[in-house]
Design a protein around this motif. Structure first.
Motif, short mmCIF file in Angstrom:
data_model
loop_
_atom_site.label_atom_id
_atom_site.label_comp_id
_atom_site.label_asym_id
_atom_site.label_seq_id
_atom_site.Cartn_x
_atom_site.Cartn_y
_atom_site.Cartn_z
N GLN A 1 0.85 -1.19 0.00
CA GLN A 1 0.00 0.00 0.00
C GLN A 1 0.90 1.25 0.00
OE1 GLN A 1 -3.57 0.12 0.16
NE2 GLN A 1 -3.34 -2.05 -0.37
N MET B 1 0.56 5.12 0.13
CA MET B 1 -0.36 6.22 0.40
C MET B 1 0.42 7.53 0.49
SD MET B 1 -2.74 4.21 3.18
CE MET B 1 -4.25 5.12 2.88
N ASN C 1 0.86 11.65 2.19
CA ASN C 1 0.59 12.59 3.28
C ASN C 1 0.02 13.88 2.70
OD1 ASN C 1 1.81 10.68 4.95
ND2 ASN C 1 3.81 11.67 4.81
N GLY D 1 -2.66 8.49 3.91
CA GLY D 1 -2.29 7.79 5.13
C GLY D 1 -2.08 8.71 6.31
N ILE E 1 -6.88 9.04 6.45
CA ILE E 1 -6.63 8.94 7.89
C ILE E 1 -6.36 10.34 8.42
CG2 ILE E 1 -5.10 8.03 9.67
CD1 ILE E 1 -4.63 5.58 7.92
N ASN F 1 -11.53 7.39 9.55
CA ASN F 1 -10.28 6.89 10.13
C ASN F 1 -9.65 8.02 10.94
OD1 ASN F 1 -9.89 4.18 8.66
ND2 ASN F 1 -10.27 5.60 6.98
N SER G 1 0.55 3.72 13.05
CA SER G 1 1.44 4.37 12.09
C SER G 1 2.69 4.83 12.82
CB SER G 1 0.75 5.57 11.43
OG SER G 1 -0.28 5.15 10.58
N ASP H 1 -3.50 -2.98 11.22
CA ASP H 1 -2.69 -2.53 10.09
C ASP H 1 -1.48 -1.75 10.62
OD1 ASP H 1 -4.45 -3.57 8.21
OD2 ASP H 1 -5.67 -1.74 8.17
N ALA I 1 1.77 0.80 9.46
CA ALA I 1 2.29 1.67 8.40
C ALA I 1 3.45 2.49 8.93
CB ALA I 1 1.19 2.59 7.88
N CYS J 1 4.73 6.45 8.52
CA CYS J 1 4.44 7.80 8.02
C CYS J 1 5.70 8.64 8.24
CB CYS J 1 3.29 8.44 8.80
SG CYS J 1 1.70 7.68 8.51
N ARG K 1 2.86 -1.07 4.31
CA ARG K 1 2.12 0.16 4.01
C ARG K 1 3.01 1.36 4.32
NH1 ARG K 1 -3.89 1.40 6.28
NH2 ARG K 1 -4.27 -0.42 4.96
N SER L 1 3.19 5.71 3.99
CA SER L 1 2.50 6.98 3.72
C SER L 1 3.56 8.06 3.59
CB SER L 1 1.51 7.32 4.84
OG SER L 1 0.74 8.45 4.47
#
Length: 756
Positions: free
Chosen positions: A447, A449, A451, A470, A507, A567, A630, A678, A680, A682, A702, A704
């Protein structure tokens, strides 16, 4: 006696001196006598900049033999410190100050009190005016005001009589004709080529002292009316009335334009006997001095908005109208300014404006927020530009590397053009990946994503083909607003973002302000001037204390997501109870909306930012409560290494590919295996190809990242076999090599993985 009256008394006598046939030295000798007598001061001295040194030019009270003998370097002694820092000193006991230096030839040993103000010519200190007393005492504000106003008149006398070298005063060395690299701070990344255009022609003030104060007052009133009309017209233009951050920036700007206190200070300066232009400049000098004393970066940025308006008012009252924007850009341009207001940037032709270089500027400035939305690269803190860059000079702006090359050599220009062309080719190739789903060679979907933080950022979703947002930084709306954004304004923004994203997830991170992202309307005296603001009263800590703030945001988010998935992510969670407390605020607001028969979101997923290392130790408690986690690599890195990322000496010291960071991240990833959560990353780390490769080897699926990084990361993903990189990472982390970055780079090359 008021400051204006005291200054006027001195100025009346100075007017006679300046109109007299005395030679320049005679005038200065008379000036120090007048000031000493008017302020009942035992000493008054004038130091002027000559050949790089501050030379005692005239004195009343010190030994006359010291005139043209006593010399101080910039920054040396109290006088040198005033000139170097362009600030006022007011001391009851001069000898107690760490910068004090005794010069025996002056005979000043018997004097205790000291006050001094800089003599400023075209924004630079060219001398110092100071007074001294035998008795220890601090000078009254009225006396300092009179000194500062007198210093303005002295600058005119000094320049008219050629007592200083103008080129030296302006900080210009010998005329430069060859290539020069100008370093700076990256404010908005990007590459650009263009010719130098100065944003603002300098307004020269030819007359400082007024003949008729009432005439000058009316000139200022008319100028204020015209300036406010300009600002009103600008804010009413259709392209700025988008309801987004641009509008809020301009509303804050407009608030300054109508500030009565600002106008009153200019009127007081006119009362002292200054012309309209000199009065505006006098107040502007005070603003600049205040800016140097402000530690709060956000308040300093607001002061820049006021300086921008002062420049606009000065141009109107002097009749020297227009910036480079009003003249129109005739070719691709790199705009140069000391600082720039957001409204002024928006006046430029976006087809011709390729980049901006600022002598000042900061990451939180309004103009940076607007420039980022416009896609214009910006370099800040580039010092001494007027002494280096001429109008029309060719400039290569590399805001990625934080440098601008002025008058580049042909081979440098050719190399930059080649790099620029390759960058455009790369962007074109990445654009082709927009609709391609990023699967690894082994068939795993990663994934990717992006920002965001501005309403305008959402258009990038379609441009780069990201899987969703994300991280939507909701604090941007708070940072550009003069007051706490009302719930209705927040609701409109969140609804617009969800509408623009369509079926792709967004999110929303709840507001992360406070600390180094202070806002003036949420002051807390207990935490003013925090020594470590990044680890202080900010983010969720602030929101839980100011519960009304979080309630309003919760309600706005819940209403905006009516009938859709919501989210929500909480920043800077340190312990599970903080997550529970924040979620309860949302639960209470959801119950209220339900009781009011309002349609709630179809579903709500809650998550936490893992930035504080302590949270990693209690993941077993947190994971059952959350839908996603995240990892915020920017803050996490500085907390793990106890290294402030804003400190330039530490910014590059600690590597994201350090075993310490990677082992920590792997532990987090392993804690989520087999869990219904999940995971991720960031932050910047996930947007760099080599670092993203390492993250995939640690188990992260994932990422972001910034919109511009989506294409490069998609390209990387399609080249990776997860089993191979996982095995390699496990080996290196079990027995770390001396340089893990070098090992990973070599490994990627051996596998045929292309890394930019």
């Amino acid at each position: 006696m008021t400051a204006a009256a005291a200054a006027r008394l001195i100025l009346t006598q100075l007017h006679e001196v300046m109109a007299s046939r005395l030679h320049a030295q005679g005038k200065l000798d008379r000036v120090v006598d007048i000031i000493a007598e008017s302020l009942d001061s035992e000493v008054c001295s004038i130091y002027l900049l000559r050949e790089g040194m501050l030379e005692l030019f005239a004195t009343h009270g010190l030994n006359a033999a010291a005139v043209h003998v006593t010399r101080l370097a910039m920054g040396e002694g109290l006088t040198g410190s005033i000139a170097d820092k362009v600030e006022t000193l007011n001391l009851a006991e001069a000898k107690a100050h760490p910068d004090f230096q005794y010069r025996p030839e002056t005979g000043e040993e018997k004097f205790h009190s000291f006050a001094g103000v800089p003599i400023v010519y075209r924004e630079r200190a060219v001398g110092v005016l100071c007074v001294q007393h035998v008795e220890p005492r601090r000078y009254e504000e009225v006396e300092l005001e009179a000194l500062q106003t007198t210093a303005m008149v002295l600058s005119e006398l000094i320049s008219n009589n050629e007592l200083i070298d103008e080129e030296e005063a302006l900080g210009r060395g010998p005329e430069m004709t060859g290539p020069v690299n100008v370093p700076g701070l990256t404010l908005v990344k990007g590459l650009a080529v263009g010719t130098a255009v100065y944003h603002q022609p300098r307004v020269n003030i030819d007359q400082v002292m007024a003949e008729d104060t009432e005439v000058e007052r009316q000139r200022v009133y008319r100028a204020f009316d015209k300036m406010r009309e300009q600002i009103d017209n600008m804010t009413s233009q259709a392209e700025f009335r988008t309801g987004g951050e641009h509008e809020e920036v301009l509303e804050t700007y407009k608030m300054f334009a109508y500030d009565e206190g600002w106008g009153r200070r200019i009127n007081e300066a006119i009362d002292s006997g200054l012309t309209a232009e000199a009065a505006i400049e006098r107040v502007q000098q005070r603003t600049r001095m205040r800016m140097r004393e402000i530690d709060d970066a956000l308040l300093a940025d607001r002061m820049h908005d006021l300086e921008d308006l002062s420049n606009r008012l000065l141009r109107i009252v002097s009749g020297q109208l227009g910036t480079a924007a009003s003249q129109g850009l005739r070719k691709d341009a790199i705009l140069i300014a000391k600082n720039l207001g957001p409204a002024e940037l928006l006046e430029y032709d976006r087809r011709r404006l390729k980049g901006v270089i600022l002598e000042e500027g900061s990451l939180t400035a309004h103009v940076v927020i607007v420039a980022r939305a416009m896609g214009v690269p910006v370099l800040g803190r580039a010092r001494g530009l007027r002494g280096i860059v001429r109008e029309g000079d060719e400039i290569l702006l590399d805001a990625d590397a934080g440098v601008a090359t002025v008058r580049p050599a042909q081979q440098v220009f050719d190399a930059f053009e080649t790099r620029f062309a390759k960058s455009k080719e790369k962007q074109a190739l990445y654009a082709e990946l927009r609709d391609v789903e990023p699967f690894t060679r082994c068939g795993t979907r990663i994934q990717v994503m992006m920002n965001a933080g501005l309403r305008e950022d959402i258009s990038n979703l379609n441009l780069v083909g990201a899987d969703g947002i994300g991280l939507f930084r909701t604090e941007f709306q708070f940072l550009v607003s003069a007051t706490l954004p009302q719930r209705e304004k927040q609701l409109r923004l969140y609804r617009d973002v969800l509408d623009a994203a369509g079926n792709r997830p967004v999110i929303f991170r709840t507001v992360d302000i406070g600390g180094d992202k202070a806002v003036p309307y949420l002051r807390n005296e207990d935490v003013e001037n925090e020594e470590n603001p990044a680890m202080g009263w900010r983010a969720l800590r602030l929101a839980l204390e100011r519960e009304g703030l979080l309630k309003a945001q919760a309600r706005a988010l819940l209403e905006a997501a009516s009938g859709r998935q919501l989210n929500v992510m909480f920043p800077m969670v340190s312990e599970p109870w903080e997550f529970d407390a924040a979620k309860k605020v949302f639960d209470d607001q959801l119950a209220f909306l339900t009781s009011q028969k309002r349609q709630p979101p179809e579903s709500i997923r809650y998550g936490a930012m893992l930035e504080v290392p302590a949270l990693a130790e209690v993941l077993d408690i947190l994971i059952p409560k959350v839908s996603f986690i995240s990892v915020g690599t920017n803050d996490l890195t500085q907390f793990l290494f106890a290294a402030d990322r804003a400190n330039p000496k530490l910014a590059e010291r600690y590597d994201w590919l350090s075993p310490a960071i990677l082992r920590f991240l792997r532990r987090i990833a392993q804690a989520t295996v087999g869990q219904q959560v999940d995971l991720a990353v960031c932050g910047e780390m996930g947007g760099r190809q080599l670092e993203a490769l390492a993250l995939m080897g640690l188990g992260f699926r994932r990422l972001s990242i910034t919109p511009v990084s989506v294409g490069p990361i998609k390209e990387l993903v399609r080249q990776v076999d997860l089993a191979q990189i996982t095995e390699a990472m496990n080996g290196w982390l079990f027995n770390p090599p001396a340089d893990l970055r070098a090992e990973l780079t070599k490994w990627a090359a051996d596998q045929g993985i292309l890394i930019d």
